[in-house]
Design a protein around this motif. Structure first.
Motif, PDB file in Angstrom:
ATOM      1  N   ASN A  41      -3.928   6.596   6.040  1.00 18.19           N
ATOM      2  CA  ASN A  41      -5.117   6.680   5.005  1.00 18.19           C
ATOM      3  C   ASN A  41      -6.320   6.531   6.068  1.00 18.19           C
ATOM      4  OD1 ASN A  41      -7.306   6.406   3.177  1.00 18.19           O
ATOM      5  ND2 ASN A  41      -6.017   5.406   1.934  1.00 18.19           N
ATOM      6  N   LYS A  42      -7.115   7.751   6.334  1.00 14.14           N
ATOM      7  CA  LYS A  42      -8.226   7.481   7.286  1.00 14.14           C
ATOM      8  C   LYS A  42      -9.249   6.837   6.709  1.00 14.14           C
ATOM      9  CE  LYS A  42     -10.100  12.177   5.571  1.00 14.14           C
ATOM     10  NZ  LYS A  42      -9.101  12.497   4.651  1.00 14.14           N
ATOM     11  N   ILE A  72       0.766  -1.336  -0.125  1.00  9.49           N
ATOM     12  CA  ILE A  72      -0.016  -0.125  -0.077  1.00  9.49           C
ATOM     13  C   ILE A  72       0.785   1.223   0.054  1.00  9.49           C
ATOM     14  CG2 ILE A  72      -0.701   0.928   2.265  1.00  9.49           C
ATOM     15  CD1 ILE A  72      -3.426   0.078   1.529  1.00  9.49           C
ATOM     16  N   GLY A  73       0.414   2.334  -0.269  1.00  8.99           N
ATOM     17  CA  GLY A  73       0.986   3.456   0.175  1.00  8.99           C
ATOM     18  C   GLY A  73       0.513   4.361   1.241  1.00  8.99           C
ATOM     19  N   VAL A  74       0.603   5.671   0.989  1.00  7.78           N
ATOM     20  CA  VAL A  74       0.109   6.073   2.309  1.00  7.78           C
ATOM     21  C   VAL A  74      -0.644   7.514   1.898  1.00  7.78           C
ATOM     22  CG1 VAL A  74       1.787   5.178   4.088  1.00  7.78           C
ATOM     23  CG2 VAL A  74       2.335   7.375   2.647  1.00  7.78           C
ATOM     24  N   SER A  75      -1.481   7.978   2.594  1.00  8.35           N
ATOM     25  CA  SER A  75      -2.122   9.329   2.569  1.00  8.35           C
ATOM     26  C   SER A  75      -2.780   9.765   3.589  1.00  8.35           C
ATOM     27  CB  SER A  75      -3.384   9.160   1.247  1.00  8.35           C
ATOM     28  OG  SER A  75      -4.252   8.377   1.926  1.00  8.35           O
ATOM     29  N   SER A  76      -2.781  11.133   3.942  1.00  2.00           N
ATOM     30  CA  SER A  76      -3.081  11.526   4.941  1.00  2.00           C
ATOM     31  C   SER A  76      -3.903  12.803   5.030  1.00  2.00           C
ATOM     32  CB  SER A  76      -2.069  11.831   5.975  1.00  2.00           C
ATOM     33  OG  SER A  76      -1.097  12.519   5.234  1.00  2.00           O
ATOM     34  N   HIS A  85       3.164  12.852   4.934  1.00  2.00           N
ATOM     35  CA  HIS A  85       2.296  12.450   4.076  1.00  2.00           C
ATOM     36  C   HIS A  85       1.103  13.718   4.042  1.00  2.00           C
ATOM     37  CE1 HIS A  85       3.980   8.672   3.655  1.00  2.00           C
ATOM     38  NE2 HIS A  85       3.905   8.420   4.985  1.00  2.00           N
ATOM     39  N   PRO A  86       1.362  14.535   3.113  1.00  2.00           N
ATOM     40  CA  PRO A  86       0.442  15.706   3.205  1.00  2.00           C
ATOM     41  C   PRO A  86      -0.873  15.152   2.632  1.00  2.00           C
ATOM     42  CG  PRO A  86       2.520  16.220   1.951  1.00  2.00           C
ATOM     43  CD  PRO A  86       2.650  14.770   2.290  1.00  2.00           C
ATOM     44  N   PRO A  87      -2.132  15.860   3.030  1.00  2.00           N
ATOM     45  CA  PRO A  87      -3.235  15.520   2.848  1.00  2.00           C
ATOM     46  C   PRO A  87      -3.467  15.303   1.309  1.00  2.00           C
ATOM     47  CG  PRO A  87      -3.398  17.280   4.298  1.00  2.00           C
ATOM     48  CD  PRO A  87      -1.801  17.173   3.880  1.00  2.00           C
ATOM     49  N   ASP A 135       1.641  16.756  13.252  1.00  2.48           N
ATOM     50  CA  ASP A 135       2.491  17.641  12.549  1.00  2.48           C
ATOM     51  C   ASP A 135       3.170  16.678  11.516  1.00  2.48           C
ATOM     52  OD1 ASP A 135       1.660  19.953  13.627  1.00  2.48           O
ATOM     53  OD2 ASP A 135       3.247  20.199  15.034  1.00  2.48           O
ATOM     54  N   MET A 136       3.769  15.369  12.148  1.00  3.68           N
ATOM     55  CA  MET A 136       4.656  14.643  11.334  1.00  3.68           C
ATOM     56  C   MET A 136       3.634  13.998  10.113  1.00  3.68           C
ATOM     57  SD  MET A 136       7.568  13.357  10.952  1.00  3.68           S
ATOM     58  CE  MET A 136       8.321  12.929  12.771  1.00  3.68           C
ATOM     59  N   LEU A 137       2.544  13.587  10.511  1.00  4.02           N
ATOM     60  CA  LEU A 137       1.604  13.086   9.635  1.00  4.02           C
ATOM     61  C   LEU A 137       1.427  13.986   8.515  1.00  4.02           C
ATOM     62  CD1 LEU A 137      -0.782  11.236   8.709  1.00  4.02           C
ATOM     63  CD2 LEU A 137      -2.110  12.479  10.154  1.00  4.02           C
TER      64      LEU A 137
END
Length: 315
Positions: free
Chosen positions: A172-173, A69-73, A101-103, A95-97
């Motif tokens: 990833n929410k 998977i990758g990541v998103s945030s 991994h910018p939104p 802040d680290m999120l």
């Protein structure tokens, strides 16, 4: 954080598989700060009941990689949870999120969550025997943190065992609804499961608060693998276990390694940051765990990400 790596190989290499490969066990050893290589020796396969795994021969230079998977945030959301939520650090990782991994647009996160829910069936069927063996080590563990929990495919192996409490971490929410469904299907009560939007480089839990940390197909996509591993050590109790399954770089000089190098930039783009050529096994072995047992194998139907390392490390 889990499992976007499957997208590229399933779209472009649906029938590619590794052949003439011999399974190899990487011997259990005490890690030291000057470790440069993982010693290997031929042994019997980790699980004699797993005919779907093709065996491989490898050297320490072939270790590395992992993850589908990758990541998103987006913004860190920490709802109100039961008593064991006191282990959370609400202000630790927002802040680290956002920095790592910018939104990303909701439709993008939802697409990846749905893709992971629907596209991982064959992989999970092939890896099942290995997971079943590794996760038996979680018996009796009361607090477990899972990195990149994704849609929750690992929960069925351990979440229904006793009174375990699970902290699921993922940037990833949109993975949450799938993970919650998986937890319920595994018999894990809602009061014993927390999904938190966060990254592996800044785990939002207290020092020495977890009995075990799980990471499957995660470290291939983290931005700072060394920091992520230090975070794993930080949150583990003394003697706590880190259980991992990661896809890694193929051995230097092989056709597969060449293909991984060629497609790595595209993989990172379409699979949300997943690296094909990361030597994750070396990073784990040099992270300073007191004891590590690493095994290596190739999956027959995973094409570009067929080389895998799996095992258990102790704090």
């Amino acid at each position: 954080m889990m499992r976007t790596c499957s997208l590229l190989h399933s779209f472009f290499f649906p029938t590619l598989s590794s052949t003439n490969l011999k399974h190899q066990m990487i011997s259990s050893h005490k890690s030291t700060s000057n470790t440069n290589c993982i010693n290997t020796q031929q042994t019997e396969p980790f699980d004699q009941q797993q005919p779907k795994f093709k065996s491989c021969s490898c050297s320490c230079g072939g270790l590395g990689r992992r993850h589908f998977i990758g990541v998103s945030s987006g913004a860190l959301l920490l709802p109100t949870f039961p008593s064991f939520a006191s282990d959370l650090l609400p202000s630790h990782s927002k802040d680290m999120l956002n920095r790592i991994h910018p939104p990303k647009p909701d439709w993008y996160e939802e697409f990846f969550a749905l893709a992971m829910e629907k596209s991982m069936k064959s992989y999970e069927a092939e890896i099942a025997g290995y997971k079943a063996n590794l996760f038996t080590e979680l018996r009796g563990k009361s607090k477990v943190l899972e990195l990149g929990i994704g849609t929750g495919p690992n929960l069925s192996y351990y979440a229904g065992d006793g009174d375990v409490s699970v902290f699921g971490i993922d940037p990833n929410k949109r993975m949450e609804k799938y993970a919650q469904e998986a937890a319920a299907s595994a018999g894990l009560s809602s009061s014993n499961f927390i999904f938190t939007q966060a990254v592996a480089e800044a785990l939002p839990v207290n020092d020495a608060s977890m009995d075990a940390v799980i990471g499957t197909l995660v470290l291939c996509s983290v931005k700072d693998i060394q920091l992520a591993l230090q975070e794993v050590k930080r949150v583990l109790k003394p003697g706590g276990l880190y259980i991992f399954i990661e896809h890694v770089a193929a051995k230097d000089g092989t056709t597969l390694r060449l293909m991984q190098k060629v497609f790595d930039p595209l993989q990172q783009l379409v699979s949300d940051g997943c690296h094909l050529t990361r030597e994750t096994g070396k990073y784990i072995s040099q992270a300073g765990f007191s004891d590590i047992n690493i095994n290596m194998t190739y999956l027959s139907n995973a094409s570009l990400i067929s080389p895998h390392v799996y095992g258990i490390a102790s704090k």
